[in-house]
Design an enzyme around this catalytic site. Structure first.
Site, PDB file in Angstrom:
ATOM      1  N   SER A 125     -28.237  55.506   9.213  1.00  0.00           N
ATOM      2  CA  SER A 125     -27.330  54.861   8.264  1.00  0.00           C
ATOM      3  C   SER A 125     -26.310  55.864   7.747  1.00  0.00           C
ATOM      4  O   SER A 125     -26.598  57.071   7.649  1.00  0.00           O
ATOM      5  CB  SER A 125     -28.176  54.340   7.093  1.00  0.00           C
ATOM      6  OG  SER A 125     -27.351  53.992   6.014  1.00  0.00           O
ATOM      7  N   TYR A 149     -34.247  55.839   0.073  1.00  0.00           N
ATOM      8  CA  TYR A 149     -34.018  55.177   1.369  1.00  0.00           C
ATOM      9  C   TYR A 149     -33.264  56.116   2.317  1.00  0.00           C
ATOM     10  O   TYR A 149     -33.648  56.310   3.478  1.00  0.00           O
ATOM     11  CB  TYR A 149     -33.234  53.880   1.149  1.00  0.00           C
ATOM     12  CG  TYR A 149     -32.640  53.306   2.403  1.00  0.00           C
ATOM     13  CD1 TYR A 149     -33.466  52.804   3.414  1.00  0.00           C
ATOM     14  CD2 TYR A 149     -31.257  53.273   2.599  1.00  0.00           C
ATOM     15  CE1 TYR A 149     -32.908  52.280   4.581  1.00  0.00           C
ATOM     16  CE2 TYR A 149     -30.702  52.751   3.755  1.00  0.00           C
ATOM     17  CZ  TYR A 149     -31.532  52.262   4.751  1.00  0.00           C
ATOM     18  OH  TYR A 149     -30.984  51.757   5.901  1.00  0.00           O
ATOM     19  N   LYS A 153     -34.302  58.030   6.072  1.00  0.00           N
ATOM     20  CA  LYS A 153     -33.518  58.022   7.318  1.00  0.00           C
ATOM     21  C   LYS A 153     -33.270  59.448   7.803  1.00  0.00           C
ATOM     22  O   LYS A 153     -33.374  59.751   8.988  1.00  0.00           O
ATOM     23  CB  LYS A 153     -32.184  57.297   7.096  1.00  0.00           C
ATOM     24  CG  LYS A 153     -32.333  55.800   6.899  1.00  0.00           C
ATOM     25  CD  LYS A 153     -32.757  55.116   8.195  1.00  0.00           C
ATOM     26  CE  LYS A 153     -33.167  53.690   7.995  1.00  0.00           C
ATOM     27  NZ  LYS A 153     -33.809  53.085   9.158  1.00  0.00           N
TER      28      LYS A 153
HETATM   29  P1  NAD Z   1     -34.021  43.729   8.425  1.00  0.00           P
HETATM   30  O1  NAD Z   1     -34.887  43.895   7.243  1.00  0.00           O
HETATM   31  O2  NAD Z   1     -33.357  42.427   8.643  1.00  0.00           O
HETATM   32  O3  NAD Z   1     -34.814  44.100   9.757  1.00  0.00           O
HETATM   33  C1  NAD Z   1     -35.844  45.067   9.770  1.00  0.00           C
HETATM   34  C2  NAD Z   1     -37.059  44.426  10.416  1.00  0.00           C
HETATM   35  O4  NAD Z   1     -38.115  45.379  10.474  1.00  0.00           O
HETATM   36  C3  NAD Z   1     -37.570  43.214   9.652  1.00  0.00           C
HETATM   37  O5  NAD Z   1     -37.675  42.111  10.530  1.00  0.00           O
HETATM   38  C4  NAD Z   1     -38.947  43.650   9.142  1.00  0.00           C
HETATM   39  O6  NAD Z   1     -39.851  42.575   9.088  1.00  0.00           O
HETATM   40  C5  NAD Z   1     -39.327  44.717  10.152  1.00  0.00           C
HETATM   41  N1  NAD Z   1     -40.253  45.743   9.669  1.00  0.00           N
HETATM   42  C6  NAD Z   1     -40.154  46.483   8.529  1.00  0.00           C
HETATM   43  N2  NAD Z   1     -41.184  47.335   8.452  1.00  0.00           N
HETATM   44  C7  NAD Z   1     -41.947  47.141   9.558  1.00  0.00           C
HETATM   45  C8  NAD Z   1     -43.151  47.720  10.041  1.00  0.00           C
HETATM   46  N3  NAD Z   1     -43.800  48.668   9.350  1.00  0.00           N
HETATM   47  N4  NAD Z   1     -43.657  47.287  11.218  1.00  0.00           N
HETATM   48  C9  NAD Z   1     -43.017  46.316  11.918  1.00  0.00           C
HETATM   49  N5  NAD Z   1     -41.884  45.732  11.503  1.00  0.00           N
HETATM   50  C10 NAD Z   1     -41.360  46.139  10.345  1.00  0.00           C
HETATM   51  O7  NAD Z   1     -32.918  44.901   8.369  1.00  0.00           O
HETATM   52  P2  NAD Z   1     -31.650  45.142   9.275  1.00  0.00           P
HETATM   53  O8  NAD Z   1     -30.463  44.983   8.403  1.00  0.00           O
HETATM   54  O9  NAD Z   1     -31.738  44.388  10.523  1.00  0.00           O
HETATM   55  O10 NAD Z   1     -31.811  46.690   9.542  1.00  0.00           O
HETATM   56  C11 NAD Z   1     -32.394  47.205  10.734  1.00  0.00           C
HETATM   57  C12 NAD Z   1     -32.452  48.712  10.646  1.00  0.00           C
HETATM   58  O11 NAD Z   1     -31.136  49.216  10.457  1.00  0.00           O
HETATM   59  C13 NAD Z   1     -33.284  49.236   9.472  1.00  0.00           C
HETATM   60  O12 NAD Z   1     -33.995  50.375   9.894  1.00  0.00           O
HETATM   61  C14 NAD Z   1     -32.252  49.614   8.437  1.00  0.00           C
HETATM   62  O13 NAD Z   1     -32.702  50.643   7.599  1.00  0.00           O
HETATM   63  C15 NAD Z   1     -31.104  50.077   9.324  1.00  0.00           C
HETATM   64  N6  NAD Z   1     -29.800  49.942   8.677  1.00  0.00           N
HETATM   65  C16 NAD Z   1     -29.425  48.728   8.168  1.00  0.00           C
HETATM   66  C17 NAD Z   1     -28.211  48.611   7.520  1.00  0.00           C
HETATM   67  C18 NAD Z   1     -27.801  47.308   6.915  1.00  0.00           C
HETATM   68  O14 NAD Z   1     -26.945  47.304   6.049  1.00  0.00           O
HETATM   69  N7  NAD Z   1     -28.311  46.170   7.336  1.00  0.00           N
HETATM   70  C19 NAD Z   1     -27.356  49.731   7.399  1.00  0.00           C
HETATM   71  C20 NAD Z   1     -27.766  50.943   7.959  1.00  0.00           C
HETATM   72  C21 NAD Z   1     -28.991  51.040   8.601  1.00  0.00           C
HETATM   73  C1  UD1 Z   2     -25.603  49.648   0.284  1.00  0.00           C
HETATM   74  C2  UD1 Z   2     -26.531  50.797   0.067  1.00  0.00           C
HETATM   75  C3  UD1 Z   2     -26.467  51.702   1.267  1.00  0.00           C
HETATM   76  C4  UD1 Z   2     -26.766  50.938   2.548  1.00  0.00           C
HETATM   77  C5  UD1 Z   2     -25.800  49.771   2.657  1.00  0.00           C
HETATM   78  C6  UD1 Z   2     -26.144  48.948   3.861  1.00  0.00           C
HETATM   79  C7  UD1 Z   2     -26.597  51.106  -2.381  1.00  0.00           C
HETATM   80  C8  UD1 Z   2     -26.243  51.983  -3.506  1.00  0.00           C
HETATM   81  N1  UD1 Z   2     -26.182  51.508  -1.163  1.00  0.00           N
HETATM   82  O1  UD1 Z   2     -24.316  50.185   0.437  1.00  0.00           O
HETATM   83  O2  UD1 Z   2     -27.397  52.752   1.133  1.00  0.00           O
HETATM   84  O3  UD1 Z   2     -26.633  51.759   3.686  1.00  0.00           O
HETATM   85  O4  UD1 Z   2     -25.916  48.958   1.485  1.00  0.00           O
HETATM   86  O5  UD1 Z   2     -25.326  47.857   4.005  1.00  0.00           O
HETATM   87  O6  UD1 Z   2     -27.261  50.084  -2.523  1.00  0.00           O
HETATM   88  N2  UD1 Z   2     -20.937  44.823  -4.596  1.00  0.00           N
HETATM   89  C9  UD1 Z   2     -20.567  44.002  -5.644  1.00  0.00           C
HETATM   90  N3  UD1 Z   2     -21.410  42.991  -5.985  1.00  0.00           N
HETATM   91  C10 UD1 Z   2     -22.597  42.760  -5.331  1.00  0.00           C
HETATM   92  C11 UD1 Z   2     -22.953  43.594  -4.253  1.00  0.00           C
HETATM   93  C12 UD1 Z   2     -22.108  44.628  -3.908  1.00  0.00           C
HETATM   94  O7  UD1 Z   2     -19.525  44.194  -6.251  1.00  0.00           O
HETATM   95  O8  UD1 Z   2     -23.326  41.822  -5.701  1.00  0.00           O
HETATM   96  C13 UD1 Z   2     -20.007  45.898  -4.188  1.00  0.00           C
HETATM   97  C14 UD1 Z   2     -20.606  47.286  -4.248  1.00  0.00           C
HETATM   98  O9  UD1 Z   2     -20.397  47.858  -5.515  1.00  0.00           O
HETATM   99  C15 UD1 Z   2     -19.817  48.006  -3.126  1.00  0.00           C
HETATM  100  C16 UD1 Z   2     -19.557  46.892  -2.113  1.00  0.00           C
HETATM  101  O10 UD1 Z   2     -19.679  45.665  -2.830  1.00  0.00           O
HETATM  102  O11 UD1 Z   2     -18.595  48.461  -3.604  1.00  0.00           O
HETATM  103  C17 UD1 Z   2     -20.528  46.883  -0.967  1.00  0.00           C
HETATM  104  O12 UD1 Z   2     -21.849  46.849  -1.484  1.00  0.00           O
HETATM  105  P1  UD1 Z   2     -23.134  46.704  -0.542  1.00  0.00           P
HETATM  106  O13 UD1 Z   2     -22.923  45.554   0.374  1.00  0.00           O
HETATM  107  O14 UD1 Z   2     -24.342  46.690  -1.407  1.00  0.00           O
HETATM  108  O15 UD1 Z   2     -23.093  48.002   0.358  1.00  0.00           O
HETATM  109  P2  UD1 Z   2     -23.027  49.552  -0.076  1.00  0.00           P
HETATM  110  O16 UD1 Z   2     -22.977  49.701  -1.547  1.00  0.00           O
HETATM  111  O17 UD1 Z   2     -21.950  50.178   0.705  1.00  0.00           O
END
Ligand code: NAD
Ligand code: UD1
Length: 339
Positions: A125, A149, A153
């Site tokens: 991330s 978190y 990572k």
């Molecule tokens: P998500 O929660 O939708 O998907 C993660 C999946 O992992 C879920 O289906 C959950 O049930 C499963 N899971 C969690 N712990 C587990 C375990 N111990 N054993 C088996 N399954 C398990 O999240 P996502 O948005 O699809 O994210 C996927 C990956 O990408 C995550 O590792 C997350 O940290 C990373 N990531 C996500 C974002 C984001 O904003 N969505 C940003 C950066 C990185």
């Molecule tokens: C958040 C996480 C980041 C993670 C990312 C994944 C925090 C502090 N950071 O980032 O670690 O990798 O999600 O997608 O949680 N906002 C609003 N109202 C809301 C929600 C968000 O105004 O209800 C604003 C936030 O202040 C920010 C922007 O929208 O400026 C995006 O927010 P969000 O989607 O939560 O993502 P990040 O803050 O970038």
């Protein structure tokens, strides 16, 4: 056919990637404990890809289960999405996050080694960068996460760098996602957060569908053009395509790659609201409230390296991100709950 184990494959990013993998000719086996996803996703992945996908309900921390899975299948690679991802929750429950994300990864990597599987893509991330004092992050930006978190990572990234040093036959891609949004264009799969959404886009779409009365905008006093936070939103289909490209690129020429996956173009909260209103035709009521603890004013990816190494770049813009999110939300007002 090349077989890939997709941990966390019923989750948001994993499900979109599973479809693209199946479409690209990979055989997909999903392992997910359903802690943040629904089993109904599997049938939709099969429906959209027109291919059979194996689903195993279980936990990556379960050594015995993993040993069985690796003995029953011959995998070419693993894509490791499984993890917990809520920043606020990670601060309240650090041990749960270290156990799930770090200990779980160690179990997975250990069983991969025992099974002789050395090709891995890890979901990292942009959070690993912390707050470097500038806004465009390259892969060389110092790694200094500011929350639990993010530290989980970084720890897994460190483990993988050390594994590669100890056993050079590993082929590893660390993919650092910026802000994934959007959904499959069919509207059949999409982001389905349990409880109150932490992230902006799912919150906006739940306001649009009437599940929440208004959006709280966290601060309009940042040093940005309209005062609200700027982020690099990337369509989940572009992100999924980045995984397929990374899997194809990993090999003898590129045995260890660390890449940002973003668009390089940030949008403000108010711009996201306007774009969503355009896409949906629905007015999004919002209220400006105080800043959210831990938020940065602005950051976005320098995504040049991914273009150079993978020949990949994000193609879908803000209008598609909003239109696809809305298509998913309006046809699934309660997420997968209606299955
Ligand atoms: P998500 O929660 O939708 O998907 C993660 C999946 O992992 C879920 O289906 C959950 O049930 C499963 N899971 C969690 N712990 C587990 C375990 N111990 N054993 C088996 N399954 C398990 O999240 P996502 O948005 O699809 O994210 C996927 C990956 O990408 C995550 O590792 C997350 O940290 C990373 N990531 C996500 C974002 C984001 O904003 N969505 C940003 C950066 C990185
Ligand atoms: C958040 C996480 C980041 C993670 C990312 C994944 C925090 C502090 N950071 O980032 O670690 O990798 O999600 O997608 O949680 N906002 C609003 N109202 C809301 C929600 C968000 O105004 O209800 C604003 C936030 O202040 C920010 C922007 O929208 O400026 C995006 O927010 P969000 O989607 O939560 O993502 P990040 O803050 O970038």
């Amino acid at each position: 056919m090349r077989k890939v184990l997709v941990t966390g494959g019923t989750g948001y990013i994993g499900s979109h990637t599973a479809i693209q993998l199946a479409n690209a000719g990979f055989e997909v086996v999903i392992l997910d404990n359903l802690s943040n996803s629904s089993k109904g996703v599997v049938a939709r992945i099969e429906e959209l890809s027109k291919r059979q996908v194996d689903f195993i309900e279980g936990d990556i921390r379960d050594h015995e289960l993993l040993r069985n899975i690796f003995s029953q299948h011959t995998f070419d690679s693993v894509i490791h999405f499984a993890g917990l991802k809520a920043v606020g929750e990670s601060e309240e429950q650090p041990l749960r996050y270290f156990d799930n994300n770090v200990s779980g990864s160690i179990v997975l990597f250990d069983e991969m080694i025992k099974a002789g599987v050395y090709k891995l893509i890890f979901s990292s991330s942009a959070t690993v960068y912390g707050d470097p004092g500038y806004v465009c992050y390259s892969e060389n930006t110092p790694l200094a996460p500011i929350n639990v978190y993010g530290r989980t990572k970084l720890m897994v990234e460190d483990i993988l760098r050390d594994l590669k040093k100890s056993q050079p036959k590993w082929q590893i891609a660390l993919l650092r996602y910026f802000n994934p949004v959007g959904a499959h264009e069919s509207g059949r799969i999409g982001e389905n957060p349990f409880g109150v959404p932490n992230n902006l886009m799912p919150f906006i779409s739940q306001v649009a569908i009437g599940r929440r009365s208004k959006l709280m905008v966290y601060g309009n006093d940042y040093a940005t053009p309209d005062g609200t936070g700027l982020r690099d939103y990337i369509h989940v289909e572009d992100l999924a395509a980045g995984h397929v490209a990374a899997l194809k690129t990993l090999g003898d020429v590129n045995p260890f790659i660390t890449l940002n996956l973003g668009t390089g173009k940030p949008y403000s909260v108010l711009e996201m609201i306007s774009a969503f209103e355009r896409a949906s035709g629905i007015k999004i009521p919002y209220e400006i409230v105080g800043r959210r603890a831990g938020d940065l004013s602005e950051y976005y990816a320098n995504a040049d390296l991914a273009k150079e190494i993978l020949g990949w770049q994000a193609k879908l813009g803000i209008d598609r991100m909003c239109a696809d999110t809305w298509c998913w939300q309006k046809s699934n007002p309660e997420g997968y709950g209606i299955d």
